[in-house]
Design a protein around this motif. Structure first.
Motif, PDB file in Angstrom:
ATOM      1  N   GLU A  12     -13.923  77.958  51.967  1.00 24.87           N
ATOM      2  CA  GLU A  12     -13.181  77.152  50.806  1.00 24.87           C
ATOM      3  C   GLU A  12     -14.003  77.046  49.702  1.00 24.87           C
ATOM      4  N   ARG A  13     -12.926  77.088  48.677  1.00 22.30           N
ATOM      5  CA  ARG A  13     -13.570  77.310  47.169  1.00 22.30           C
ATOM      6  C   ARG A  13     -13.942  75.914  46.774  1.00 22.30           C
ATOM      7  N   MET A  14     -15.367  75.748  46.489  1.00 26.11           N
ATOM      8  CA  MET A  14     -15.830  74.380  46.227  1.00 26.11           C
ATOM      9  C   MET A  14     -16.352  74.581  44.613  1.00 26.11           C
ATOM     10  N   VAL A  15     -16.606  73.560  43.873  1.00 26.76           N
ATOM     11  CA  VAL A  15     -17.121  73.624  42.547  1.00 26.76           C
ATOM     12  C   VAL A  15     -18.168  72.474  42.430  1.00 26.76           C
ATOM     13  N   ALA A  16     -19.239  73.100  42.108  1.00 26.13           N
ATOM     14  CA  ALA A  16     -20.432  72.356  41.485  1.00 26.13           C
ATOM     15  C   ALA A  16     -20.187  71.956  40.229  1.00 26.13           C
ATOM     16  N   ARG A  17     -20.178  70.648  39.895  1.00 25.58           N
ATOM     17  CA  ARG A  17     -20.068  70.283  38.538  1.00 25.58           C
ATOM     18  C   ARG A  17     -21.572  69.921  37.681  1.00 25.58           C
ATOM     19  N   PRO A  18     -21.462  70.044  36.519  1.00 27.15           N
ATOM     20  CA  PRO A  18     -22.901  69.956  35.926  1.00 27.15           C
ATOM     21  C   PRO A  18     -23.367  68.429  36.073  1.00 27.15           C
ATOM     22  N   SER A  19     -22.502  67.454  36.357  1.00 28.45           N
ATOM     23  CA  SER A  19     -23.185  66.263  36.611  1.00 28.45           C
ATOM     24  C   SER A  19     -23.925  66.077  38.015  1.00 28.45           C
ATOM     25  N   GLY A  20     -23.702  66.748  38.863  1.00 35.97           N
ATOM     26  CA  GLY A  20     -24.028  66.884  40.202  1.00 35.97           C
ATOM     27  C   GLY A  20     -23.192  66.461  41.327  1.00 35.97           C
ATOM     28  N   ALA A  21     -21.837  66.364  40.982  1.00 31.94           N
ATOM     29  CA  ALA A  21     -20.641  66.197  41.748  1.00 31.94           C
ATOM     30  C   ALA A  21     -20.020  67.458  42.211  1.00 31.94           C
ATOM     31  N   LEU A  22     -19.640  67.201  43.390  1.00 33.01           N
ATOM     32  CA  LEU A  22     -18.929  68.402  44.089  1.00 33.01           C
ATOM     33  C   LEU A  22     -17.514  68.022  44.037  1.00 33.01           C
ATOM     34  N   HIS A  23     -16.640  69.092  43.716  1.00 34.33           N
ATOM     35  CA  HIS A  23     -15.114  69.227  43.747  1.00 34.33           C
ATOM     36  C   HIS A  23     -14.680  70.027  44.583  1.00 34.33           C
ATOM     37  N   TRP A  24     -13.773  69.601  45.588  1.00 32.92           N
ATOM     38  CA  TRP A  24     -12.937  70.542  46.397  1.00 32.92           C
ATOM     39  C   TRP A  24     -11.485  70.616  45.942  1.00 32.92           C
ATOM     40  N   PRO A  25     -11.257  71.262  45.140  1.00 33.80           N
ATOM     41  CA  PRO A  25      -9.851  71.465  44.527  1.00 33.80           C
ATOM     42  C   PRO A  25      -8.603  71.134  45.403  1.00 33.80           C
TER      43      PRO A  25
END
Length: 221
Positions: A12-25
């Motif tokens: 799955e495509r995941m996105v690590a955000r600069p804040s430390g949060a993880l986004h799974w669109p």
């Protein structure tokens, strides 16, 4: 990518955000870990150093910004969301109201952690873990063979930039595990070279440094 670092985990495509949060669109999911809300109150209560009591406001401001940017249908907080159960109970009413507004309209899960092992009564629902597709979300990494996303360790990585050592909270990932950095303002970190992390992560593990610019490097050992 200015608003995050994309990578593939469990197919799955995941996105690590600069804040430390993880986004799974694709799943409409935002994941954070180790907010440790109320740490300044807990330290004062136990006779520790007095810290400026702004960490809740700052942490929730970043969380609101991540939610505004990603508009998730669901949010998972991966445990140690509160510094202890008394800190959760001591949240002032304005903070409770702000949390309620942040959570409104979203499927919100508080995964229980070692600091907050029970439901807090602040809305949402509490669980030992959550499974979404092929991925299980829990507080502490395990050896059950599943793809998992966890927190708990507050990983930090260091690298040399123009002769200077730079240390930042980081995401750690290998073929099966993904460990999130601590999201809270008053949270320390465990260096990736620590035995607890170097033994836990696979040989090809990578570290994604939070903050800007986001950088992915082989996990320092």
């Amino acid at each position: 990518m200015g608003n995050g670092h994309a990578f593939t985990f469990a197919g799955e495509r995941m996105v690590a955000r600069p804040s430390g949060a993880l986004h799974w669109p694709a799943a409409g999911l935002l994941v954070v870990s180790d907010l440790h809300l109320g740490k300044s109150e807990r330290m004062a209560r136990r006779g520790g150093p007095l810290l400026p009591p702004y960490e809740i406001v700052e942490t929730l401001a970043r969380l609101d910004a991540d939610i505004a940017a990603t508009d998730p249908a669901a949010v998972i907080s991966l445990g140690d969301s509160f510094d202890d159960m008394d800190a959760a109970a001591a949240l002032p009413q304005d903070v409770r109201d702000r949390l309620a507004a942040t959570m409104a309209g979203r499927d919100w899960t508080w995964v229980t952690g070692n600091h907050d092992p029970a439901p807090t009564g602040l809305g949402g629902h509490a669980a030992d873990g959550v499974t979404c597709g092929a991925v299980t979300f829990r507080h502490v990494a395990t050896d059950d063979g599943r793809h998992e996303v966890s927190g708990h360790y507050h990983p930090k990585a260091s690298l040399s930039v123009r002769g200077r050592a730079v240390s930042r909270p980081c995401f750690l990932r290998d073929d099966r595990r993904l460990i999130l950095p601590a999201y809270g303002t008053y949270t320390g970190g465990l260096r990736t070279r620590d035995r607890a992390l170097s033994q836990l992560m696979g040989a090809g593990a990578r570290a994604i440094l939070a903050g800007l610019p986001m950088v992915e490097i082989p996990m320092p050992r």
